[in-house]
Each structure stands twice: as C-alpha cells, then as structure tokens.
Design a protein around this motif. Structure first.
Motif, mmCIF file in Angstrom:
data_model
loop_
_atom_site.group_PDB
_atom_site.id
_atom_site.type_symbol
_atom_site.label_atom_id
_atom_site.label_comp_id
_atom_site.label_asym_id
_atom_site.label_seq_id
_atom_site.Cartn_x
_atom_site.Cartn_y
_atom_site.Cartn_z
ATOM 1 N N LYS A 46 2.279 1.311 -4.493
ATOM 2 C CA LYS A 46 1.087 2.099 -4.795
ATOM 3 C C LYS A 46 1.174 2.709 -6.194
ATOM 4 C CE LYS A 46 -1.709 5.910 -2.978
ATOM 5 N NZ LYS A 46 -1.849 6.927 -1.901
ATOM 6 N N GLY A 47 2.351 3.157 -6.573
ATOM 7 C CA GLY A 47 2.519 3.738 -7.899
ATOM 8 C C GLY A 47 2.218 2.746 -9.005
ATOM 9 N N VAL A 48 2.659 1.498 -8.834
ATOM 10 C CA VAL A 48 2.400 0.462 -9.830
ATOM 11 C C VAL A 48 0.910 0.152 -9.909
ATOM 12 C CG1 VAL A 48 2.762 -1.980 -10.382
ATOM 13 C CG2 VAL A 48 4.700 -0.554 -9.678
ATOM 14 N N VAL A 49 0.262 0.043 -8.758
ATOM 15 C CA VAL A 49 -1.170 -0.264 -8.728
ATOM 16 C C VAL A 49 -1.982 0.853 -9.374
ATOM 17 C CG1 VAL A 49 -3.160 -0.692 -7.230
ATOM 18 C CG2 VAL A 49 -0.957 -1.747 -6.698
ATOM 19 N N GLU A 50 -1.611 2.083 -9.123
ATOM 20 C CA GLU A 50 -2.322 3.216 -9.726
ATOM 21 C C GLU A 50 -2.170 3.208 -11.246
ATOM 22 O OE1 GLU A 50 -0.650 6.573 -7.734
ATOM 23 O OE2 GLU A 50 -2.108 6.502 -6.075
ATOM 24 N N LYS A 51 -0.966 2.935 -11.732
ATOM 25 C CA LYS A 51 -0.751 2.857 -13.184
ATOM 26 C C LYS A 51 -1.573 1.725 -13.787
ATOM 27 C CE LYS A 51 3.988 4.680 -13.335
ATOM 28 N NZ LYS A 51 5.407 4.330 -13.630
ATOM 29 N N LEU A 52 -1.626 0.612 -13.069
ATOM 30 C CA LEU A 52 -2.409 -0.526 -13.536
ATOM 31 C C LEU A 52 -3.878 -0.134 -13.662
ATOM 32 C CD1 LEU A 52 -2.214 -3.591 -14.173
ATOM 33 C CD2 LEU A 52 -2.718 -4.022 -11.767
ATOM 34 N N ILE A 78 -2.173 -10.608 -3.867
ATOM 35 C CA ILE A 78 -0.903 -10.227 -3.261
ATOM 36 C C ILE A 78 -0.277 -11.499 -2.693
ATOM 37 C CG2 ILE A 78 0.211 -8.920 -1.416
ATOM 38 C CD1 ILE A 78 -2.110 -6.920 -1.625
ATOM 39 N N GLN A 79 0.941 -11.801 -3.119
ATOM 40 C CA GLN A 79 1.613 -13.025 -2.659
ATOM 41 C C GLN A 79 2.861 -12.669 -1.854
ATOM 42 O OE1 GLN A 79 1.953 -16.594 -5.247
ATOM 43 N NE2 GLN A 79 4.144 -16.364 -4.950
ATOM 44 N N PRO A 80 2.799 -12.808 -0.525
ATOM 45 C CA PRO A 80 4.007 -12.576 0.275
ATOM 46 C C PRO A 80 5.080 -13.589 -0.094
ATOM 47 C CG PRO A 80 2.034 -12.751 1.651
ATOM 48 C CD PRO A 80 1.657 -13.220 0.288
ATOM 49 N N SER A 81 6.295 -13.125 -0.238
ATOM 50 C CA SER A 81 7.393 -14.016 -0.614
ATOM 51 C C SER A 81 7.651 -15.048 0.474
ATOM 52 C CB SER A 81 8.667 -13.205 -0.867
ATOM 53 O OG SER A 81 9.030 -12.495 0.315
ATOM 54 N N SER A 82 8.143 -16.190 0.053
ATOM 55 C CA SER A 82 8.540 -17.250 0.995
ATOM 56 C C SER A 82 10.017 -17.073 1.337
ATOM 57 C CB SER A 82 8.291 -18.611 0.365
ATOM 58 O OG SER A 82 6.904 -18.811 0.152
ATOM 59 N N PRO A 83 10.431 -17.538 2.543
ATOM 60 C CA PRO A 83 9.636 -18.171 3.593
ATOM 61 C C PRO A 83 8.831 -17.155 4.385
ATOM 62 C CG PRO A 83 11.900 -17.971 4.322
ATOM 63 C CD PRO A 83 11.871 -17.484 2.892
ATOM 64 N N LEU A 84 7.685 -17.610 4.899
ATOM 65 C CA LEU A 84 6.802 -16.707 5.632
ATOM 66 C C LEU A 84 7.422 -16.227 6.939
ATOM 67 C CD1 LEU A 84 3.317 -18.373 5.063
ATOM 68 C CD2 LEU A 84 4.297 -16.369 3.918
ATOM 69 N N PHE A 95 -1.490 -5.748 5.573
ATOM 70 C CA PHE A 95 -2.769 -5.044 5.578
ATOM 71 C C PHE A 95 -2.675 -3.752 4.771
ATOM 72 C CE2 PHE A 95 -2.842 -7.659 9.424
ATOM 73 C CZ PHE A 95 -4.066 -8.293 9.291
ATOM 74 N N GLU A 96 -1.539 -3.093 4.854
ATOM 75 C CA GLU A 96 -1.360 -1.853 4.102
ATOM 76 C C GLU A 96 -1.367 -2.115 2.602
ATOM 77 O OE1 GLU A 96 1.636 0.995 5.682
ATOM 78 O OE2 GLU A 96 2.074 -0.596 7.133
ATOM 79 N N PHE A 97 -0.680 -3.170 2.172
ATOM 80 C CA PHE A 97 -0.672 -3.511 0.745
ATOM 81 C C PHE A 97 -2.089 -3.815 0.262
ATOM 82 C CE2 PHE A 97 3.834 -4.738 1.683
ATOM 83 C CZ PHE A 97 4.438 -3.843 0.812
ATOM 84 N N SER A 98 -2.828 -4.563 1.054
ATOM 85 C CA SER A 98 -4.202 -4.910 0.690
ATOM 86 C C SER A 98 -5.067 -3.662 0.560
ATOM 87 C CB SER A 98 -4.785 -5.865 1.744
ATOM 88 O OG SER A 98 -6.105 -6.240 1.412
ATOM 89 N N GLU A 99 -4.895 -2.718 1.462
ATOM 90 C CA GLU A 99 -5.686 -1.485 1.427
ATOM 91 C C GLU A 99 -5.377 -0.664 0.178
ATOM 92 O OE1 GLU A 99 -4.709 0.276 5.162
ATOM 93 O OE2 GLU A 99 -5.675 -1.330 6.305
ATOM 94 N N VAL A 151 -4.402 -1.849 -2.816
ATOM 95 C CA VAL A 151 -5.035 -2.486 -3.971
ATOM 96 C C VAL A 151 -6.550 -2.347 -3.900
ATOM 97 C CG1 VAL A 151 -5.335 -4.642 -5.248
ATOM 98 C CG2 VAL A 151 -3.134 -4.135 -4.166
ATOM 99 N N GLY A 152 -7.099 -2.453 -2.696
ATOM 100 C CA GLY A 152 -8.542 -2.413 -2.522
ATOM 101 C C GLY A 152 -9.201 -1.119 -2.960
ATOM 102 N N GLN A 153 -8.428 -0.064 -3.145
ATOM 103 C CA GLN A 153 -8.981 1.188 -3.655
ATOM 104 C C GLN A 153 -9.405 1.068 -5.119
ATOM 105 O OE1 GLN A 153 -6.669 4.828 -2.561
ATOM 106 N NE2 GLN A 153 -5.307 3.371 -1.541
ATOM 107 N N TYR A 154 -8.835 0.072 -5.822
ATOM 108 C CA TYR A 154 -9.049 -0.029 -7.261
ATOM 109 C C TYR A 154 -9.574 -1.393 -7.717
ATOM 110 C CZ TYR A 154 -5.755 3.864 -6.794
ATOM 111 O OH TYR A 154 -5.130 5.024 -6.413
#
Length: 232
Positions: free
Chosen positions: A170-176, A190-196, A207-211, A213-216
């Motif tokens: 979240k800190g990185v996204v806010e700075k961005l 958002i790219q989840p690392s492999s292997p899935l 879902f939390e990561f998406s939420e 980023v979705g604020q901005y």
C-alpha cells in the motif's frame, strides 16, 4: 554495433495487458538489477548471450514472422541497456514496438525511437535480498512520467509474492499515486508470482491487493499465462 542476445523467438504474450497476443520476442542478456523472484535468471549476465548485430536480429525476425504477429517485444534481462540497438532494429519493421523494462534507466528509455507500448515493472523492496535502493523507485516514476508525456501507451506491472505484506504494498502504491503526473491514464497489473500453487492457501489476499490499487488506479490481476500453457 553489437548486443548480447539470448534468443529471438515467437510466442504468445503471457503477461500484462497484451496477454494472448502473438509476438516476436528479442531477449537481451544483461540486467542492472538482481531481483529475487526473477524467472529468467540465465539472462542476468551479459555474458550469457551471443553478440549479434541489428541486421542479424532483423534476419532472425524475418525468418519467424507470421501473419498473426503485430508486435516485437524487447525483453531481457533489461533491454533498456541497449537503446540504440533497439532503435536500429525497430526502424526496419512496420510493427508495434513493445519494451518490457524495470524502468530504472529513464535516460536510456528516452533514447529509444518508435516505442508503442511499454510494460514497466514496479519493484518492491522485498524483491531484493537487501540491496534495494530508493533510487530505483524514483527512476521508475521518472520513466513513467516521461513515457506518458510522450503519449506512449504504458502500464505498470507489480509482481506480488504470497509473502508480500499489504501495508508495504500500500505504501508503494500511495507513493506512485502522489508522483504520477496523469494517474487517470495509468493502468496497473498485479501479477501473482509463479507457480500459482503457492497461492492456494492465501488466494484471498489477491482481492486485498486489488482493492488497494483500485483506490487510485484502474487495476487487473493477471497471472503468467505462458506458464499455465507451458510455453516460452
């Protein structure tokens, strides 16, 4: 003029917003970073490639160019280490030119002619084994603003690991968000690392990561599809 080339090949784009499109990939050897999650570790050293001229690369592209391929993607390693080489190859083709870059070399990126689309990785501190430099992020911001000022289609890709902490992310996204000049035009993947399979017990975190980023920004969550298809 020579550059260390690992391979020139045709495949489907497996990451980001052009996923599923047939592309020709030119993979350079050599990288200025050392990310812990790198899935092409063989490309980190410039000594792992074969020295080729722009014309030799063009000849290889001509051999494998098919009607369904509309894009040449320069990848690595870090292709922005070789801006003049990329420009020399690109001028020989009436195709879209894509750059897959870590974005930490804005001055080099500025030298590349004819760019149509850029996939720029935003690096998180945890992507490195103790050698993260804040300058990496500042240069990524500089590259993004530079590309957007030129009206080049650019999007960001952020690789997340099952261990990635929501708060640090979240800190990185806010700075961005605070440092991008025109954030309404920027899309984040958002790219989840492999292997899935590593995500089976923690997939709710996606879902939390998406939420966050979705604020901005406009956001998509897309895994590495070429790994699922078992293709290069």
């Amino acid at each position: 003029m020579n550059a260390p080339i690992i391979e020139v090949f045709s495949s489907f784009q497996g990451e980001g917003l052009l996923i599923g499109q047939r592309q020709i990939f030119v993979r350079f050897a050599g990288c200025n970073l050392n990310c812990s999650y790198c899935d092409t570790k063989y490309s980190k050293s410039d000594k792992s490639g074969n020295l080729m001229t722009p014309q030799e690369v063009c000849d290889e592209i001509d051999k494998i160019l098919t009607p369904d391929c509309k894009t040449i993607s320069f990848t690595g390693g870090e292709p922005a280490l070789y801006p003049e080489f990329i420009s020399r190859v690109s001028e020989n083709f009436d195709l879209n030119i894509m750059l897959e870059t870590n974005g930490t070399l804005p001055d080099n990126i500025d030298l590349i002619d004819k760019l149509n689309i850029v996939s720029l990785d935003i690096k998180l501190p945890e992507h490195f084994d103790g050698d993260y430099d804040e300058e990496f992020f500042l240069n990524e911001i500089k590259s993004l603003n530079l590309l957007m000022a030129k009206s080049i289609n650019v999007y960001c890709k952020v690789v997340i690991l099952p261990s990635t902490k929501i708060e640090s992310f979240k800190g990185v996204v806010e700075k961005l968000s605070k440092n991008i000049l025109n954030k309404s035009n920027l899309k984040i993947v958002i790219q989840p690392s492999s292997p899935l399979s590593d995500w089976y017990d923690v997939n709710s975190k996606l879902f939390e990561f998406s939420e966050v980023v979705g604020q901005y920004f406009e956001v998509s969550t897309i895994p590495q599809v070429h790994k699922i298809l078992n293709i290069e």
